[in-house]
Design an enzyme around this catalytic site. Sequence first.
Site, short mmCIF file in Angstrom:
data_model
loop_
_atom_site.label_atom_id
_atom_site.label_comp_id
_atom_site.label_asym_id
_atom_site.label_seq_id
_atom_site.Cartn_x
_atom_site.Cartn_y
_atom_site.Cartn_z
N GLY A 47 -75.17 -45.97 -44.32
CA GLY A 47 -74.10 -47.01 -43.41
C GLY A 47 -72.54 -46.65 -42.69
N HIS A 57 -67.71 -49.82 -45.56
CA HIS A 57 -67.44 -49.67 -46.98
C HIS A 57 -65.65 -48.86 -47.21
CE1 HIS A 57 -71.73 -49.04 -48.35
NE2 HIS A 57 -71.92 -48.99 -47.12
N LEU A 77 -71.81 -58.77 -43.29
CA LEU A 77 -69.63 -59.25 -42.98
C LEU A 77 -69.45 -59.84 -44.88
CD1 LEU A 77 -70.35 -62.53 -41.58
CD2 LEU A 77 -68.77 -60.68 -40.20
N ARG A 78 -70.27 -58.65 -45.67
CA ARG A 78 -69.58 -58.09 -47.58
C ARG A 78 -69.21 -59.46 -48.22
NH1 ARG A 78 -72.79 -54.12 -47.97
NH2 ARG A 78 -71.71 -52.08 -46.19
N ASP A 121 -75.85 -52.29 -36.56
CA ASP A 121 -76.40 -52.54 -38.23
C ASP A 121 -74.59 -52.34 -38.74
OD1 ASP A 121 -78.00 -52.28 -40.06
OD2 ASP A 121 -78.47 -50.39 -40.52
#
Lengths: 424, 319
Positions: free
Chosen positions: A325, A310, A64-65, A306
């Site tokens: 990713g 970014h 989720l960053r 997954d």
Amino acid sequence: MKLAIVNGLVCDPVAETLTPGGVWIAEGKIVATGSPPPDFTPQRELDARGGVIAPGLIDLSVCLREPGFESKGTIASETRAAVAGGVTTVCALPETQPVADTPAVIELIRERAELAARARVVPVGALTCGLAGERLSEMHALGEAGCRAVGNAGRPLANPLVWRRALEYAATYGLTVFVRPQDPWLAAGGCAHEGEVATRLGLAGIPASAETVAVAQILALVADSGARVHFSCLSTARAAAMVGAAAADGLPVTCDVAAHQLHLTEQALEGFDASVHLAPPLRTLDDRDGLRRALAGGTVTAVCSDHRPHEEDAKLNVFAATEPGAAGLETLLPLLLALVDEGILTLPQALARLTAGPAGVLGLEGGRLQPGAPADVIVIDTGACWPVDADHWHSRGRNTPFWGQTLKGKVRYTLVGGRIVHPG
Amino acid sequence: MSRTLQLDAGGRLRHFLTIEGLGRDWLERIMDTAESFESVAAQKVKKVPLLRGKTVVNLFFETSTRTRTTFELAAKRLSADVLNINVAVSATAKGESLLDTVRNLEAMGVDMFVVRHAESGAAHFIARHVAPHVSVVNAGDGRHAHPTQAMLDMFTIRRHKRDFSRLTVAIVGDILHSRVARSQIHALNTLGAREVRVVAPRTLLPVAVERLGVRVCHDLDAGLEDVDVVIMLRLQKERMQGALLPSEREFYRCFGLTAARLRQARPDCLVMHPGPINRGVEIASEVADGSRSVILEQVGHGIAIRMAVMALALGAVQG
């Protein structure tokens, strides 16, 4: 709020059936499926005509960053992407800044998720402090803060003894250990599958043995420790077979694969396309087909996205220097439905791998449509096509290998706890 | 992908990034063009005005005196303005991204970037992002490709052997890390060489290398048997640290090219090396300096080949 979803095909992923009918919801829970319960007057009715009514999807591997990497995504932006893709529960990986290795970080994630009020967020705690692989995290406290699982996010542990202790300690508190198996020494410096394409392109390879060696090591330690282990994002057919054999022998192990691994192979690296810089890397056609067979045969019980969003700059560099990713929450369902079109899975099987399968890994209540279960429900237009472009995308990360393509399978409605969160 | 990136809609060479995907006609055209440029070096004024008014930037993210110098000389002999930028000690050291470095230079009216970079795919990446009128020439990217080096090697072979279809060529040494070897393999196969062999211990061979169209040998004597050309590769000292080799001594014993070993090859076998040479590590001095060695000839041919590639990519000569 009383709600009825009617006129659809109701999917039971446990029984793997698809029957005409509806789902009736009250107080955030399912009260009936198939036929309406007596004396039920809904305040709102959703028409599922032409669509499939299914449990909300459960995604076991999502970054989720937030906190720490908000330029890539936030809990609000990524849970919005989740529900748009039909995912009602996301397992949030601990690769945050600070690392999710304390109850404070876990609580922050849960609070932000509640504020965002979209998908349910199940945090995965860090197995070791700072994911540094040396000192065990306070797993009991993490469990009390709401973690059902702990993992080291693919980062290496100092040595096999630390692995053994970590598994034993996690088992003490009934926590499942998420393992992304990759031997750090065999994988060192690599950015692509060690095979024909990487050889031609001159990219440093990660051999398939980096995964199988790690799986073998953990399986040996599971036998010693009795820990419940879930192998995340397998990329090789051999690793899936090893986990399947171990499970058949009675070891408490499960595994999942990322949806893109079921479609793409090392061939996608041609032209040094950074959108397919993934970890683990895309493997061979034999691996892809082996994973598909393991999925159809039930060895692989779950498929995850997954999801790794970014910012644009992270992928705007020379291949090896880009961050690995793909943002996958919104392509997860269409990629599984494509396997139905290809005859690999039936529709109920495909949905089972996205619902009951992952729910079973963590013992979650969701993932099934039955009276008493939380009303996490989606309505899918399985035949609807949509372009993967800015107008149809919700994640902050646009780093998907499928950008610009048209995918089949669109989510018409997503309900979490009986509340419509998409479209919302 | 490489072909579509390298050739424009009209089928003309726009970038020169890799040998892979270019047809035999293109490789021959480059060599023929180089042939026509060879006489420039013998002229009193070693210049032709083909690229007058054009600006070529040698953008080197990795140091390389020999390659940079030959590109510089080639551009100057075509009358281009040349900038040499050693990026390792300039912009990117201050945190500027690769793409920003390129865009800033592009804004100064550059026509061609000659790119050397430690990562595979760097030249492709830049080629994808430059303006339509700008060309990119790959001067070596990671382990991927060094196409002008391979072309000057082919040019040297052609000068001595003429017909590739009768040739057996052995490439010996660190194939795993060698961009030169990959480009040579593609070039030799495209030009129709009878057999290309790679000779190395397993640790210095990439997985599935035989899919590139080579025969694999682990024994130098067998690998040299009846070959027409042997290309030795440079062995970097750091390979001893990564458990790839036990020692330079053992490597030399097993894979070093000595006069005695060379007797396995055909009597008129050419000895080649992309340089710089490690004497006594991959090749004995008596062989490097011997009558069959064309190593210094290769260096000279490098200028003509690079002139040809630059002139073709910038449309100064007809491709």
